[in-house]
Each structure stands twice: as C-alpha cells, then as structure tokens.
Motif scaffolding. Sequence first.
Motif, PDB file in Angstrom:
ATOM      1  N   ARG A 125      -2.515  14.422 -11.828  1.00  0.00           N
ATOM      2  CA  ARG A 125      -1.044  14.436 -11.818  1.00  0.00           C
ATOM      3  C   ARG A 125      -0.464  14.934 -13.143  1.00  0.00           C
ATOM      4  NH1 ARG A 125       3.736  14.539  -8.851  1.00  0.00           N
ATOM      5  NH2 ARG A 125       5.372  13.536 -10.063  1.00  0.00           N
TER       6      ARG A 125
ATOM      7  N   ARG B 250       4.011   8.409 -10.324  1.00  0.00           N
ATOM      8  CA  ARG B 250       2.759   8.715  -9.637  1.00  0.00           C
ATOM      9  C   ARG B 250       1.602   8.849 -10.619  1.00  0.00           C
ATOM     10  NH1 ARG B 250       5.449  13.028  -5.362  1.00  0.00           N
ATOM     11  NH2 ARG B 250       6.346  11.417  -4.027  1.00  0.00           N
ATOM     12  N   ASN B 251       0.441   8.453 -10.177  1.00  0.00           N
ATOM     13  CA  ASN B 251      -0.749   8.561 -11.025  1.00  0.00           C
ATOM     14  C   ASN B 251      -1.927   9.123 -10.249  1.00  0.00           C
ATOM     15  OD1 ASN B 251      -1.075   6.296  -9.399  1.00  0.00           O
ATOM     16  ND2 ASN B 251      -1.922   5.001 -11.015  1.00  0.00           N
ATOM     17  N   PHE B 252      -1.625  10.079  -9.354  1.00  0.00           N
ATOM     18  CA  PHE B 252      -2.663  10.711  -8.548  1.00  0.00           C
ATOM     19  C   PHE B 252      -3.633  11.502  -9.435  1.00  0.00           C
ATOM     20  CE2 PHE B 252       0.951  11.135  -5.248  1.00  0.00           C
ATOM     21  CZ  PHE B 252       0.825   9.798  -4.918  1.00  0.00           C
TER      22      PHE B 252
ATOM     23  N   GLY C  67       0.828  -1.201   0.000  1.00  0.00           N
ATOM     24  CA  GLY C  67       0.000   0.000   0.000  1.00  0.00           C
ATOM     25  C   GLY C  67       0.861   1.248   0.000  1.00  0.00           C
ATOM     26  N   VAL C  68       0.256   2.389  -0.292  1.00  0.00           N
ATOM     27  CA  VAL C  68       1.017   3.628  -0.418  1.00  0.00           C
ATOM     28  C   VAL C  68       1.498   4.170   0.922  1.00  0.00           C
ATOM     29  CG1 VAL C  68      -0.009   4.334  -2.612  1.00  0.00           C
ATOM     30  CG2 VAL C  68      -1.134   4.981  -0.454  1.00  0.00           C
ATOM     31  N   ASP C  69       1.033   3.584   2.018  1.00  0.00           N
ATOM     32  CA  ASP C  69       1.562   3.983   3.329  1.00  0.00           C
ATOM     33  C   ASP C  69       2.061   2.774   4.115  1.00  0.00           C
ATOM     34  OD1 ASP C  69      -0.843   2.800   3.833  1.00  0.00           O
ATOM     35  OD2 ASP C  69      -1.648   4.404   5.095  1.00  0.00           O
TER      36      ASP C  69
ATOM     37  N   HIS D 129      -6.270   5.747  -9.070  1.00  0.00           N
ATOM     38  CA  HIS D 129      -5.430   6.939  -9.017  1.00  0.00           C
ATOM     39  C   HIS D 129      -4.381   6.778  -7.936  1.00  0.00           C
ATOM     40  CE1 HIS D 129      -7.688   9.515 -11.802  1.00  0.00           C
ATOM     41  NE2 HIS D 129      -8.786   9.024 -11.285  1.00  0.00           N
ATOM     42  N   LEU D 130      -3.874   5.552  -7.751  1.00  0.00           N
ATOM     43  CA  LEU D 130      -2.827   5.303  -6.753  1.00  0.00           C
ATOM     44  C   LEU D 130      -1.838   4.268  -7.288  1.00  0.00           C
ATOM     45  CD1 LEU D 130      -4.865   5.033  -3.405  1.00  0.00           C
ATOM     46  CD2 LEU D 130      -3.271   6.866  -4.039  1.00  0.00           C
TER      47      LEU D 130
ATOM     48  N   GLU E 213      -0.642   1.940  -5.760  1.00  0.00           N
ATOM     49  CA  GLU E 213      -0.917   0.635  -5.158  1.00  0.00           C
ATOM     50  C   GLU E 213      -1.968  -0.169  -5.925  1.00  0.00           C
ATOM     51  OE1 GLU E 213      -4.399   1.588  -1.860  1.00  0.00           O
ATOM     52  OE2 GLU E 213      -2.313   1.708  -1.217  1.00  0.00           O
ATOM     53  N   ASN E 214      -2.650   0.453  -6.866  1.00  0.00           N
ATOM     54  CA  ASN E 214      -3.734  -0.225  -7.606  1.00  0.00           C
ATOM     55  C   ASN E 214      -3.163  -1.063  -8.751  1.00  0.00           C
ATOM     56  OD1 ASN E 214      -5.614   1.006  -5.939  1.00  0.00           O
ATOM     57  ND2 ASN E 214      -5.983   2.704  -7.335  1.00  0.00           N
TER      58      ASN E 214
ATOM     59  N   GLU F   9       6.794   6.084  -2.834  1.00  0.00           N
ATOM     60  CA  GLU F   9       5.402   5.768  -3.192  1.00  0.00           C
ATOM     61  C   GLU F   9       4.788   4.734  -2.250  1.00  0.00           C
ATOM     62  OE1 GLU F   9       5.996   8.574  -5.482  1.00  0.00           O
ATOM     63  OE2 GLU F   9       7.346   6.971  -6.126  1.00  0.00           O
TER      64      GLU F   9
END
Length: 308
Positions: free
Chosen positions: A276, A271-273, A75-77, A164-165, A167-168, A108
């Motif tokens: 972005r 990144r794909n926020f 995950g992103v965190d 949009h993460l 982690e996806n 990331e």
Amino acid sequence: MVPGDVVIGADSHTCTYGALGAFATGVGSTDMAAGMATGEAWFRVPESIKLVYHGRLQPWVVGKDLILHTIGDLGVDGARYMAMEFTGEAIKYLSMDSRFTMANMAIEAGAKNGIIEPDEITLAYVENRARRPYQIFRSDPDARYARVVDYDVSKLEPQVAFPHLPENTRPISEVPDIPIDQVVIGSCTNGRLEDLRLAAQVLRGRQVHPEVRLIIIPGTQEIYRQALREGLIEVFIEAGAAVSTPTCGPCLGGHMGILAKGEKAVATTNRNFVGRMGHPESEVYLANPAVAAASAVKGRIAGPKEVV
C-alpha cells in the motif's frame, strides 16, 4: 455537502460525508461520469447494520480506535454493501473530526456507507458552512436491521491494526516490541485539526527518534493555516518532523515517504494492504495520531502513556 444529501464520488472514502447524516459512497469513474452528465445514479438499497457504542471513552481513545475495533470485530467484509449506522452514548460525545474518521473507514468493513444521525454537534458544525437548505433524516423507531451489534467501549484501549488488513487489530497493551522506520500522521482519515492537536500534545518538548522519519500532512489548506495559528506546526518542526502541504502522497504509495523493502511504518491512514505504501515486503500498522506520535518518539510502536 449537507445533511440529507445523496453523495457519490470517484473515491471509496467519499463515505466520509456520512458523518453529516448524508448517504455518501464511492463509485467507479464511469458511474461518476454518468452521474455528472445525467444527475442520476443507480443503487441497490442497502441493508443496515446498527452499531451501538456504550460508555465513555478513555483518554487517548478517539474515533479511529472505535472504527478499528469495529472492523477488527466485523472483518473487512463484515458489512459488505450495508449501511453502517453508528449510534450510542460514545458517539453522542464524539467530536465531528472523530465522526468523520469513523464514517471514512466504513468502506474498510466492506460497507456501502457509514452514517451518523445529525445532532447538536453536527448542526453546530454545519451552521456556518452550509450554503443551501438541508433536511435531517432519522431512522424510524421500528426500523429493521440486518444486524445490531453492541460494544462497551468504556475500557477500550488505543488500537493498532497489523499488516496486512485493517481487521488485524490489537489493543496497544498487546503489541510487542516492533521497531519502526517511519510514521505518517495525516490523510483523509486523520489529517484534521483534532488529530494534529493530539499529535502535538504527545510531541511537544520531545524529539523524534533518530532512526525514524516522521511526516505530518494536514488534511486541507485551512487546517494547515489553523495549525500554524495555534503553533502546532512549530511543535512538529521542533520535534524533528517533516511537515507537508496537503496531499494523499504516502497513503497510496504515490510520493513522499514511500517505504523500501523491509521497512515498517505506523500510519494514521485507512489501509495497510500489501504494498500500500511502497515495497510489497514493507509493513504498515494503522493507529490513531497519539499512538503514531508516541511511536515516532520511541522508535517502536508505543502508546502515548509511555511518553506523556
């Protein structure tokens, strides 16, 4: 930068230098200015998470896929304020370019830094570049880790991170038919020579889909010059790509290739926020250079096995 350094920079992807065995991390502009003025910086010593990658990688699978797979799992965190230590057989056989990619994207996963213990591959890279002495640091045999995670990557496919993460993530075999408008190959994550060679391997003798814009951005001027010498730039231009001088450009929505409302892009960036690379209703899919190049040819997200 050399192995053993402590490096700070005013960019979150300063952690790239961890591939050399340096503790490298991004800081805010104020901390950076203070560091430049005093030569000192304050840190909380981070916990470490040990990531062990077992097995040998399949064709078309590179460091970008390892780190996307890891972020998809953690995950992103999942590694927040930790040092991500990349180890194992698969890392041992990775090129420096792929190692830089993995360290680059540690942030990331929320990490303070990503780091790889220097070995013969590292030292061969550093030997003709280092301008001062350096020191090699290794983890103690009895080092304590907050967590140890094992991955068998022998059957790992190229990965795609959906909006949009980061982690996806999904393996390329599970990606549905998604038409795209743009492909970007480059950035501090995947603008190195190995990345351009991988893209050229897919694009050689083929044409970019007429409804796709392909933008290729070498990471540095020296990489650009070497790509010229090897004929890679000619391959890209003949395929119908636009080749840029080194720039962050589209990665952060600055210029070149800014996405319009509803547009979709495959990018080798980090990144794909939301918003972005342009309009908040655009979409960015992260992938390795081979997947990006194949997608540019097919006009949809595609794996290199569909093209080569």
